[in-house]
Design a protein around this motif. Structure first.
Motif, PDB file in Angstrom:
ATOM      1  N   GLY A 146       0.324  -1.154   0.373  1.00 33.00           N
ATOM      2  CA  GLY A 146       0.394   0.231   0.190  1.00 33.00           C
ATOM      3  C   GLY A 146       1.059   1.112  -0.124  1.00 33.00           C
ATOM      4  O   GLY A 146       0.163   2.598  -0.688  1.00 33.00           O
ATOM      5  N   ALA A 147       1.692   1.233   0.352  1.00 32.47           N
ATOM      6  CA  ALA A 147       3.086   2.286   1.262  1.00 32.47           C
ATOM      7  C   ALA A 147       3.402   2.834  -0.424  1.00 32.47           C
ATOM      8  O   ALA A 147       3.831   4.120  -1.211  1.00 32.47           O
ATOM      9  CB  ALA A 147       3.498   2.697   1.840  1.00 32.47           C
ATOM     10  N   ALA A 148       3.840   1.327  -1.683  1.00 35.43           N
ATOM     11  CA  ALA A 148       4.610   1.825  -2.763  1.00 35.43           C
ATOM     12  C   ALA A 148       3.692   1.982  -3.923  1.00 35.43           C
ATOM     13  O   ALA A 148       3.472   3.730  -4.676  1.00 35.43           O
ATOM     14  CB  ALA A 148       5.323   0.384  -2.565  1.00 35.43           C
ATOM     15  N   LEU A 149       2.860   1.683  -3.739  1.00 38.81           N
ATOM     16  CA  LEU A 149       1.852   1.968  -4.402  1.00 38.81           C
ATOM     17  C   LEU A 149       1.012   3.454  -3.597  1.00 38.81           C
ATOM     18  O   LEU A 149       0.654   4.087  -4.698  1.00 38.81           O
ATOM     19  CB  LEU A 149       0.264   1.467  -4.266  1.00 38.81           C
ATOM     20  CG  LEU A 149       0.438  -0.409  -5.475  1.00 38.81           C
ATOM     21  CD1 LEU A 149      -0.049  -1.364  -5.406  1.00 38.81           C
ATOM     22  CD2 LEU A 149       0.827   0.117  -6.824  1.00 38.81           C
ATOM     23  N   ALA A 150       0.735   3.825  -3.328  1.00 37.99           N
ATOM     24  CA  ALA A 150       0.733   5.027  -2.606  1.00 37.99           C
ATOM     25  C   ALA A 150       1.065   6.502  -3.090  1.00 37.99           C
ATOM     26  O   ALA A 150       1.439   7.200  -4.061  1.00 37.99           O
ATOM     27  CB  ALA A 150       0.182   5.477  -1.206  1.00 37.99           C
ATOM     28  N   ALA A 151       2.857   5.702  -2.838  1.00 40.16           N
ATOM     29  CA  ALA A 151       4.171   6.727  -3.567  1.00 40.16           C
ATOM     30  C   ALA A 151       3.754   7.000  -5.018  1.00 40.16           C
ATOM     31  O   ALA A 151       3.214   8.019  -5.697  1.00 40.16           O
ATOM     32  CB  ALA A 151       5.075   6.095  -3.508  1.00 40.16           C
ATOM     33  N   VAL A 152       3.776   5.639  -5.989  1.00 42.70           N
ATOM     34  CA  VAL A 152       2.780   5.351  -7.178  1.00 42.70           C
ATOM     35  C   VAL A 152       1.753   6.770  -7.542  1.00 42.70           C
ATOM     36  O   VAL A 152       2.190   7.584  -7.990  1.00 42.70           O
ATOM     37  CB  VAL A 152       2.655   4.758  -7.985  1.00 42.70           C
ATOM     38  CG1 VAL A 152       2.318   4.589  -9.139  1.00 42.70           C
ATOM     39  CG2 VAL A 152       4.143   3.579  -7.723  1.00 42.70           C
ATOM     40  N   GLY A 153       0.804   6.334  -6.956  1.00 43.56           N
ATOM     41  CA  GLY A 153       0.061   7.414  -6.779  1.00 43.56           C
ATOM     42  C   GLY A 153      -0.402   8.873  -7.034  1.00 43.56           C
ATOM     43  O   GLY A 153      -0.154   9.859  -7.312  1.00 43.56           O
ATOM     44  N   PHE A 154       0.959   9.228  -5.543  1.00 43.14           N
ATOM     45  CA  PHE A 154       1.365  10.447  -5.164  1.00 43.14           C
ATOM     46  C   PHE A 154       1.636  10.971  -6.538  1.00 43.14           C
ATOM     47  O   PHE A 154       2.307  12.131  -7.157  1.00 43.14           O
ATOM     48  CB  PHE A 154       2.115  10.168  -3.867  1.00 43.14           C
ATOM     49  CG  PHE A 154       2.752  11.819  -3.691  1.00 43.14           C
ATOM     50  CD1 PHE A 154       2.340  12.596  -2.472  1.00 43.14           C
ATOM     51  CD2 PHE A 154       3.522  11.985  -4.228  1.00 43.14           C
ATOM     52  CE1 PHE A 154       3.016  13.500  -2.600  1.00 43.14           C
ATOM     53  CE2 PHE A 154       4.800  13.722  -3.794  1.00 43.14           C
ATOM     54  CZ  PHE A 154       3.753  14.251  -2.555  1.00 43.14           C
ATOM     55  N   ALA A 155       3.002  10.140  -7.109  1.00 44.95           N
ATOM     56  CA  ALA A 155       3.592  10.851  -8.226  1.00 44.95           C
ATOM     57  C   ALA A 155       2.829  10.744  -9.019  1.00 44.95           C
ATOM     58  O   ALA A 155       3.509  12.884 -10.111  1.00 44.95           O
ATOM     59  CB  ALA A 155       4.723   9.708  -8.148  1.00 44.95           C
TER      60      ALA A 155
END
Lengths: 556, 91
Positions: free
Chosen positions: A49-58
């Motif tokens: 979830g953290a990695a995909l949140a970083a992707v969504g943020f980016a």
């Protein structure tokens, strides 16, 4: 200061305000530094979830997203998110704790060879071996993540380096500027474009990633050249659907107009796209009579799958501008008939929403949602039938507003990506459109929404199936529905309420208007659970191994 | 068929960092090339590493050259086999 303090200070000095992560043993010194530092940490409920949140943020702000995890299982959980970023070229910096240097290679507690694991899912990765290299390594990670073709970069930091005593300094990480496209290549492109009578502008995700200026320049170019255009899944939003000559998405679930026209083209002007198999169908039948002019920032993409007659490698914004100027010097072939054809095909193959019956037709519901959302909303979807319906039936005016896991097709992408986007675009209405299969893949992130009181909206299309796999089983596996029936789904509205998230279920067409109103106008998070027909399929469909003009439109 | 695939020898120069060789070998395998021969020379003083690899594939070797030259640590990739004109791409 300690190495851990240096990590946090360097992030802050690089302008990072928000990171997504999950603590654990080998990253504890960094978490201690976060406790006293100037960077906001968002606790996700699984490292994926953290990695995909970083992707969504980016993706929502076209800047670097940052995630953080501990060694071993923390790092392995990150991997799917990094692979997602890799295949969609998203700038992400992942920082992982590692067991102390003397313990590396001893099978220590929570030790995994993260550097080894990272090789196929990152643009580059580092194991920090010397405390003196820590700051420079972090800066280089940011430079690499956002330079050229963006991508994920991992920095693995052993615990002894996190506790080492260090001196920090001012940090900077400017992306390396792209080189300018060679003049001679542009001249060759101009020649091909002038002589083409049936050109198509084929636009991928690379345009949005080249920045808002590139998007604007592409729109200018499309206006000026009068060339009919198509987009990939990741190119959606780069050209607005309202343009007369814009035919929408191409490929497996693309529009009929886009798939028919691209096949007849005599020239493809490719901008930041890569001839993915979901776009081309059977590769050697894709646009069989077209020459190719290919803009890209990655030299590996030129000629990788389709020969490019002209490769235009480098700065897209500048290149499009110069190409437009050159084309304006002298008129080319008459495109009137081809343009008229585009308008006719677009008109003749508009989506229809007049499906009879009381049940909810998902494409119509998504069209209504699209019409109701505020202008600058972000939609993060998951993967499957609903993802294709979003791509087909919702309209986007910027590529940064449509977050869809294109390359990796990561079920469970949508909820964490929406959370990340809500942080990079705090004033935007952010909606996760999901399916009953995908939603359960990262359902734990409801805990993140609850923890931070995020107003993320969730539209859950529930057909009690893994719908896209079910569709393929129906069409290509003689109706053997192996492990795709989810009639034992949880009570989704009750589930949401356990996280303090309001919601309701709708089942009938006449409930759509109120349901969408409740969703869009809720001040906090909201779950709209929508029961849809299990038999509904995504059309059109270019079947596997077929050419793009051979679209199926029914199951018969 | 691999037995009919053409062989090419490629000279690679790179920074000698952790996992540099693994990275190169991974790309060679994943992009569809079979490793036939390899020689590695690393120099600790200047942290450089030089490799000579012979690969076989039905695919054009230039596609592998492109992918290898994209790796961050790699500074040059030269095709040195007799069958092909030497090409050089700076990374």
């Amino acid at each position: 200061m300690t190495g851990a303090d240096l990590v946090v200070q360097t992030l802050a000095n690089l302008g990072v305000k928000t990171i997504f992560g999950y603590p654990g043993g080998a990253i504890m010194p960094v978490y201690d530094a976060i406790h006293r530092g100037d960077v906001d940490h968002i606790l996700c409920r699984n490292e994926q979830g953290a990695a995909l949140a970083a992707v969504g943020f980016a993706r929502a702000c076209n800047d670097v997203g940052v995630c953080l995890a501990t060694s071993g299982p923390g790092a392995t959980n990150l991997i799917t998110g990094l692979a997602d970023a890799m295949l969609d070229s998203v700038p992400v910096v992942a920082i992982t704790g590692q067991v102390a240097s003397p313990l590396i290679g001893t099978d220590a507690f929570q030790e995994v060879d993260v550097l080894g694991l990272s090789l196929s899912v990152t643009k580059h990765s580092f194991l920090v071996e010397d405390a003196s290299e820590l700051q420079a390594t972090l800066e280089e990670a940011f430079v690499l993540a956002k330079s050229g073709r963006p991508g994920p970069v991992l920095v693995d930091i052993p615990k002894d380096i996190q506790v080492a005593s260090l001196l920090g300094g001012p940090a900077s990480a400017e992306a390396e500027p792209a080189e300018l496209i060679e003049e001679v290549a542009l001249e060759q492109a101009v020649e091909l474009i002038r002589n083409a009578t049936q050109p198509i502008l084929y636009v991928g995700g690379g345009v949005g990633m080249a920045g808002p200026a590139a998007v604007a320049e592409l729109r200018n170019f499309a206006d000026q050249a009068g060339i009919p255009s198509i987009v990939t899944l990741k190119g959606i939003g780069t050209l607005e659907d309202s343009r007369d000559l814009h035919l929408g998405m191409v490929g497996m679930h693309g529009t009929k107009a886009a798939n028919l026209m691209v096949q007849e083209s005599d020239l493809l002007i490719v901008a930041g796209a890569r001839f993915d198999d979901r776009v081309t169908g059977k590769l050697d039948t894709f646009a069989p009579n077209a020459s190719v002019v290919h803009f890209d920032i990655d030299h590996c993409e030129i000629g990788k799958l389709r020969h490019a007659h002209v490769g235009l490698l480098g700065d897209l914004t500048d290149g499009l501008k110069r190409l437009g100027e050159k084309l304006a010097e002298q008129s080319g072939a008459d495109l009137t008939a081809w343009q008229q054809r585009a308008v006719t095909e677009k008109t003749n193959h508009q989506w229809r929403y007049d499906k009879p019956g009381e049940s909810i037709y998902a494409p119509k519901l998504l069209k209504q949602l699209s019409d109701q959302l505020p202008e600058d909303s972000v939609v993060a979807c998951d993967v499957g039938q609903h993802q294709m319906w979003v791509a087909q039936h919702m309209s986007f005016t910027q590529p940064y507003n449509h977050l869809s896991s294109g390359g990796l097709g990561t079920m469970g992408f949508g909820l964490p990506a929406a959370i990340g986007a809500q942080y990079s675009r705090p004033n935007a209405c952010v909606v996760n459109v999901t399916g009953d299969g995908s939603f359960m893949m990262n359902v734990q992130e409801l805990g993140t929404i609850r923890r931070y009181g995020l107003p993320v909206k969730i539209l859950l299309l529930d057909n009690e199936r893994l719908g896209m796999v079910r569709q393929w089983q129906q069409l290509f596996f003689e109706g053997r529905f192996s492990e795709t029936i989810l009639s034992d789904n949880p009570e989704f509205v009750t589930l949401a309420s356990a996280f303090g998230i309001a919601g309701r279920t709708i089942t009938r067409d006449d409930e759509i208007e109120q349901g969408l109103s409740d969703l869009v106008n809720s001040t906090g998070s909201y779950l709209l659970h929508v029961r849809i027909d299990a038999e509904e399929n995504v059309w059109p469909l270019v079947p596997p191994g077929a050419a793009n003009q051979q679209m199926m439109e029914t199951a018969e | 068929m691999i037995s009919q695939a053409q062989q090419h020898t490629i000279s690679i120069e790179a920074q000698d960092r952790p996992a540099t060789v693994e990275r190169l070998l991974r790309v060679i395998r994943h992009r569809g090339y079979r490793l036939c021969r390899m020689a590695v020379e690393s120099s600790q003083e200047d942290e450089r590493i030089a490799l000579s690899v012979t690969v076989a594939s039905d695919k054009p070797v230039v596609l592998l050259q492109n992918q290898l030259s994209k790796l961050v640590d790699v500074s040059s990739v030269e095709i040195t086999s007799a069958e092909t004109n030497p090409l050089r791409i700076s990374a």
